[in-house]
Design a protein around this motif. Structure first.
Motif, mmCIF file in Angstrom:
data_model
loop_
_atom_site.group_PDB
_atom_site.id
_atom_site.type_symbol
_atom_site.label_atom_id
_atom_site.label_comp_id
_atom_site.label_asym_id
_atom_site.label_seq_id
_atom_site.Cartn_x
_atom_site.Cartn_y
_atom_site.Cartn_z
ATOM 1 N N TRP A 1 21.132 -103.362 3.299
ATOM 2 C CA TRP A 1 21.944 -102.242 3.035
ATOM 3 C C TRP A 1 22.917 -102.335 1.657
ATOM 4 O O TRP A 1 23.256 -101.610 0.953
ATOM 5 C CB TRP A 1 22.928 -101.852 4.188
ATOM 6 N N THR A 2 23.580 -103.551 1.433
ATOM 7 C CA THR A 2 24.352 -103.853 0.416
ATOM 8 C C THR A 2 23.515 -103.811 -0.857
ATOM 9 O O THR A 2 23.784 -103.088 -1.868
ATOM 10 C CB THR A 2 25.045 -105.252 0.373
ATOM 11 N N ASN A 3 22.465 -104.374 -0.856
ATOM 12 C CA ASN A 3 21.348 -104.282 -2.222
ATOM 13 C C ASN A 3 20.907 -102.947 -2.191
ATOM 14 O O ASN A 3 20.868 -102.568 -3.737
ATOM 15 C CB ASN A 3 20.188 -105.155 -1.810
ATOM 16 N N TYR A 4 20.664 -102.178 -1.327
ATOM 17 C CA TYR A 4 20.271 -100.631 -1.481
ATOM 18 C C TYR A 4 21.451 -99.823 -2.271
ATOM 19 O O TYR A 4 21.361 -99.067 -3.095
ATOM 20 C CB TYR A 4 19.885 -100.162 -0.348
ATOM 21 N N ARG A 5 22.555 -100.139 -1.733
ATOM 22 C CA ARG A 5 23.730 -99.602 -2.353
ATOM 23 C C ARG A 5 24.034 -99.864 -3.826
ATOM 24 O O ARG A 5 24.512 -98.992 -4.782
ATOM 25 C CB ARG A 5 25.167 -99.739 -1.157
ATOM 26 N N PHE A 6 23.736 -101.169 -4.021
ATOM 27 C CA PHE A 6 23.992 -101.508 -5.357
ATOM 28 C C PHE A 6 23.045 -100.920 -6.218
ATOM 29 O O PHE A 6 23.306 -100.426 -7.403
ATOM 30 C CB PHE A 6 23.975 -103.165 -5.583
ATOM 31 N N ALA A 7 21.728 -100.740 -5.837
ATOM 32 C CA ALA A 7 20.649 -100.203 -6.591
ATOM 33 C C ALA A 7 21.083 -98.561 -6.865
ATOM 34 O O ALA A 7 20.824 -98.228 -7.859
ATOM 35 C CB ALA A 7 19.272 -100.162 -6.130
ATOM 36 N N ALA A 8 21.668 -97.957 -5.755
ATOM 37 C CA ALA A 8 21.935 -96.519 -5.861
ATOM 38 C C ALA A 8 23.135 -96.296 -6.894
ATOM 39 O O ALA A 8 23.164 -95.689 -7.847
ATOM 40 C CB ALA A 8 22.238 -96.087 -4.709
ATOM 41 N N ALA A 9 24.068 -97.268 -6.631
ATOM 42 C CA ALA A 9 25.356 -97.457 -7.692
ATOM 43 C C ALA A 9 24.874 -97.595 -8.975
ATOM 44 O O ALA A 9 25.437 -97.121 -10.264
ATOM 45 C CB ALA A 9 26.361 -98.260 -7.253
ATOM 46 N N GLU A 10 23.732 -98.349 -9.206
ATOM 47 C CA GLU A 10 23.525 -98.746 -10.635
ATOM 48 C C GLU A 10 22.852 -97.681 -11.269
ATOM 49 O O GLU A 10 23.212 -97.268 -12.501
ATOM 50 C CB GLU A 10 22.435 -99.904 -10.432
ATOM 51 N N ARG A 11 21.944 -96.868 -10.515
ATOM 52 C CA ARG A 11 21.363 -95.748 -11.159
ATOM 53 C C ARG A 11 22.645 -94.614 -11.165
ATOM 54 O O ARG A 11 22.376 -93.760 -12.273
ATOM 55 C CB ARG A 11 20.466 -95.205 -9.980
ATOM 56 N N GLU A 12 23.574 -94.442 -10.513
ATOM 57 C CA GLU A 12 24.560 -93.284 -10.947
ATOM 58 C C GLU A 12 25.354 -94.059 -12.008
ATOM 59 O O GLU A 12 25.989 -93.104 -12.737
ATOM 60 C CB GLU A 12 25.809 -93.587 -9.621
ATOM 61 N N CYS A 13 25.447 -95.321 -12.324
ATOM 62 C CA CYS A 13 26.440 -95.558 -13.448
ATOM 63 C C CYS A 13 25.896 -95.182 -14.708
ATOM 64 O O CYS A 13 26.514 -95.250 -15.738
ATOM 65 C CB CYS A 13 26.491 -97.420 -13.415
ATOM 66 N N TYR A 14 24.363 -94.919 -14.779
ATOM 67 C CA TYR A 14 23.621 -94.624 -16.343
ATOM 68 C C TYR A 14 23.946 -93.204 -16.755
ATOM 69 O O TYR A 14 24.005 -92.793 -17.584
ATOM 70 C CB TYR A 14 22.209 -94.800 -15.856
#
Length: 262
Positions: A81-94
């Motif tokens: 779940w942490t890795n999934y949230r990081f991937a989602a946050a990384e997409r949001e950061c762009y």
């Protein structure tokens, strides 16, 4: 600080999923990161606190066995779940202006959460090893207690076996002594038996010889009887021939024709 200008990417709608979007400044990002770390730490440490509460409970209520497999699975799910949230946050950061800072903050949050989960994983592994060691010690203690409890029974059984063996040895010695005492009588009995057997064999040989002699005598008698019978038959035959010849002689002149009538 590197500033990247990229077009906004399409975002997938994820209901009830926390993201790092719409963060106004760096302080709010840091505050949200700390809050997420606290929440993850509390979620990861809840089984440990429950175990400590069970350990501090009165001894009259035995604690339930911990499910280490379920705890490891929960840690793995939290890590995913942490890795999934990081991937989602990384997409949001762009889609933001300060892309690098946003990604660094997301990585920091991910690192802190993974560090908490790793610490929890190590604690679970140590607790499982301690549990296995305690189980092994308890089994050894039970086996030792059973061995010590059965020691009097084994001693009594060994004593009984020893007494039975000694009794059998004494009985065997008594039988050996009786056998040795009866050896002369057995020798005399064997000698008498051999003499009786030799006498019986002699009588058997004598009876066989007598039987053979009687058989030979009977055979000779049969031969003599046959000879007498043949001699008698020959005499009877000769007698009948003489009688027949005599009758022929008597009947011959009477039946012949007389030329002169006399």
């Amino acid at each position: 600080m590197i500033v990247k200008s990229r077009p906004a990417v399409a975002k997938a709608t994820l209901p009830a999923m926390p993201t790092f979007a719409n963060v106004p400044d760096v302080f709010l990002i840091r505050r949200g990161a700390l809050a997420a770390v606290v929440v993850a730490a509390c979620a990861a440490l809840m089984p440990l606190r429950a175990a400590q509460a069970q350990a501090s409970a009165p001894a009259a209520a035995p604690a339930a066995a911990r499910d280490f497999a379920a705890e490891r699975k929960a840690i793995g799910d939290s890590r995913a779940w942490t890795n999934y949230r990081f991937a989602a946050a990384e997409r949001e950061c762009y889609s933001k202006f300060f892309v690098t800072r946003c990604i660094d903050n997301a990585k920091e949050i991910q690192r802190e959460e993974l560090q908490v989960l790793r610490k929890r994983e190590l604690e679970v592994g140590e607790a499982e090893r301690a549990h296995r060691a305690a189980e092994r010690d308890r089994e050894q203690a039970l086996r030792r207690a059973e061995f010590e409890a059965s020691q009097p029974q084994r001693a009594a059984s060994e004593q009984s076996s020893r007494e039975a063996y000694e009794k059998k040895q004494q009985e065997q010695q008594l039988r050996d002594a009786q056998r040795q005492a009866g050896a002369p009588q057995r020798a005399a009995n064997a000698q008498a038996y051999e003499k009786k057997q030799s006498d019986f064999d002699a009588r058997m040989r004598e009876a066989q010889q007598k039987g053979a002699e009687q058989a030979r005598q009977r055979e000779e008698n049969v031969k003599a009887y046959d000879a007498k019978q043949r001699d008698l038959e020959q005499r009877q035959k000769a007698l009948e021939e003489r009688r027949a010849k005599a009758r022929e002689q008597q009947q011959g002149p009477a039946s012949a024709p007389r030329p002169f009538g006399f």
